[in-house]
Design an enzyme around this catalytic site. Structure first.
Site, short mmCIF file in Angstrom:
data_model
loop_
_atom_site.label_atom_id
_atom_site.label_comp_id
_atom_site.label_asym_id
_atom_site.label_seq_id
_atom_site.Cartn_x
_atom_site.Cartn_y
_atom_site.Cartn_z
N SER A 6 0.80 -1.22 -0.05
CA SER A 6 -0.15 -0.01 -0.15
C SER A 6 0.85 1.40 0.12
CB SER A 6 -0.99 0.04 1.13
OG SER A 6 -1.56 1.29 1.32
N HIS A 31 -1.26 -1.32 -3.96
CA HIS A 31 -2.45 -1.15 -3.63
C HIS A 31 -2.75 0.46 -3.41
CE1 HIS A 31 -5.92 -2.40 -1.10
NE2 HIS A 31 -5.80 -1.37 -0.32
N ASP A 33 -4.96 3.42 -2.05
CA ASP A 33 -6.16 3.59 -1.24
C ASP A 33 -6.64 5.10 -1.42
OD1 ASP A 33 -6.13 1.43 0.45
OD2 ASP A 33 -4.08 1.80 1.05
N MET A 35 -9.69 7.51 -0.42
CA MET A 35 -10.56 7.95 0.81
C MET A 35 -11.06 9.35 0.22
SD MET A 35 -8.30 6.81 3.95
CE MET A 35 -7.12 5.30 3.76
N HIS A 64 -8.36 0.74 -4.23
CA HIS A 64 -9.39 0.08 -3.03
C HIS A 64 -10.03 1.82 -2.70
CE1 HIS A 64 -9.83 -0.89 1.53
NE2 HIS A 64 -10.77 -0.88 0.78
N MET A 66 -12.30 3.84 -1.05
CA MET A 66 -12.93 3.85 0.43
C MET A 66 -13.77 5.03 0.21
SD MET A 66 -10.04 2.62 2.76
CE MET A 66 -8.81 2.84 1.36
N MET A 136 -11.25 -6.21 5.31
CA MET A 136 -10.75 -5.32 6.09
C MET A 136 -10.32 -5.76 7.56
SD MET A 136 -9.95 -2.64 4.21
CE MET A 136 -9.31 -1.82 5.60
N GLY A 141 -9.35 3.76 6.96
CA GLY A 141 -8.99 5.20 6.93
C GLY A 141 -7.74 5.66 7.16
N PHE A 142 -6.86 4.55 7.87
CA PHE A 142 -5.44 4.93 8.28
C PHE A 142 -4.67 4.05 8.19
CE2 PHE A 142 -8.37 7.97 10.46
CZ PHE A 142 -7.88 8.99 9.82
N GLY A 143 -3.35 4.02 7.82
CA GLY A 143 -2.22 2.98 7.69
C GLY A 143 -2.00 2.79 9.24
N GLY A 144 -1.17 1.71 9.49
CA GLY A 144 -0.43 1.59 10.73
C GLY A 144 -1.46 1.24 11.81
N ASP A 174 -6.38 -6.76 4.41
CA ASP A 174 -5.81 -5.11 4.41
C ASP A 174 -6.07 -4.73 5.88
OD1 ASP A 174 -5.03 -2.64 3.89
OD2 ASP A 174 -6.72 -2.33 2.42
N GLY A 175 -5.05 -4.35 6.45
CA GLY A 175 -4.87 -3.68 7.55
C GLY A 175 -4.09 -4.44 8.60
N GLY A 176 -3.03 -3.86 8.95
CA GLY A 176 -2.11 -4.47 10.06
C GLY A 176 -1.36 -5.51 9.79
N GLY A 196 1.09 -2.01 4.21
CA GLY A 196 1.66 -0.54 3.92
C GLY A 196 2.93 -0.48 4.88
C1 DX5 Z 1 -6.73 1.55 5.57
C2 DX5 Z 1 -6.09 1.08 4.08
C3 DX5 Z 1 -4.93 0.16 4.11
C4 DX5 Z 1 -3.71 0.74 4.70
C5 DX5 Z 1 -2.76 -0.42 5.26
O1 DX5 Z 1 -7.70 2.05 5.47
O2 DX5 Z 1 -7.00 0.53 3.33
O3 DX5 Z 1 -4.55 -0.36 2.72
O4 DX5 Z 1 -2.76 1.28 3.97
O5 DX5 Z 1 -1.83 0.01 5.92
P1 DX5 Z 1 -1.07 -0.90 7.07
O6 DX5 Z 1 -0.53 -2.05 6.28
O7 DX5 Z 1 -0.21 -0.20 7.59
O8 DX5 Z 1 -2.09 -1.35 8.08
ZN ZN Z 2 -6.48 -0.61 1.35
#
Ligand code: DX5
Ligand code: ZN
Length: 213
Positions: A6, A31, A33, A35, A64, A66, A136, A141-144, A174-176, A196
């Site tokens: 991502s 990927h 994202d 938003m 993706h 969102m 998901m 909404g956010f990475g990390g 996707d996510g974490g 990501g």
């Molecule tokens: C979150 C995004 C993800 C995000 C994942 O809403 O859809 O694609 O970038 O980031 P990580 O891998 O850091 O959780």
């Molecule tokens: Zn995503």
């Protein structure tokens, strides 16, 4: 395993080099994202950025969305050159099937995503039509953010649907995602992992990629 880094965790001032930095190890999917600050509480990139990234040769643009009302914007992403467009079932409701069919009629792959509180049963009726389901494992909404294992467990039901209706279905998470959570998802039937922070904040990207595959 299809790994889809991502770019949300990449340096937006240098997107091309950030993509090449990972692509050199054989990764094809990226990927993206998107938003809108409405469907999720954050704003990122839109179709013009996707269009610019299309100029980089040999990459697969995993988009993706969102966003609310994805049917209003889908043409922009098709024209921008997305290879796959994944949207959220929570954003379309009764328009879901029409939008899947529309995307596929344009020779673009269609994916459907479910947020943490959406059960897999809601999308059973669409499985035959889809190229990909995106689970998901954080609130979008956010990475990390921290991986939610109970969301990954939806992969068991989705793997049953895959076996029953559509053996070519890609099950993406996707996510974490990191080495440990990626392994959990792989064992539950995922064959695509979005990551990501784990890739872009890693000291050794090659090793991070190996740990996911
Ligand atoms: C979150 C995004 C993800 C995000 C994942 O809403 O859809 O694609 O970038 O980031 P990580 O891998 O850091 O959780
Ligand atoms: Zn995503």
């Amino acid at each position: 395993m299809i790994i889809s880094p991502s770019i949300l965790s990449a340096d937006f001032a240098n997107l091309e080099s950030e993509i090449r930095k990972v692509k050199q190890f054989g990764v094809q999917w990226f990927h993206l994202d998107v938003m809108d600050g409405h469907f999720v509480p954050n704003i990122t990139i839109g179709a013009p950025v996707v269009k610019s990234l299309r100029k980089i040769e040999g990459i697969f643009l995993d988009t993706h969305l969102m966003i609310s009302n994805p049917e209003k914007y889908v043409d922009d992403f098709i024209l921008a050159g997305s290879d796959l467009i994944t949207f959220h079932v929570e954003a379309t409701e009764d328009k879901t099937l029409d939008l899947i069919k529309y995307i596929k009629s344009k020779d673009v792959k269609a994916g459907l995503s479910i947020k943490p509180n959406t059960s897999p049963e809601i999308i059973e009726k669409y499985i035959r039509e889809l190229d990909l389901v995106l689970v998901m494992t954080v609130e979008p909404g956010f990475g990390g953010q921290k991986f939610m294992q109970n969301c990954a467990e939806k992969l068991t039901k989705l793997s049953e649907y895959k076996e029953k209706y559509n053996k070519n279905l890609i099950l993406q998470v996707d996510g974490g995602i990191n080495k440990e959570t990626g392994k959990i998802c792989r064992e539950l039937g995922a064959n695509s992992l979005v990551a990501g922070n784990y890739i872009y904040k890693s000291e050794n990207i090659e090793e991070a990629l190996k740990n996911l595959s």
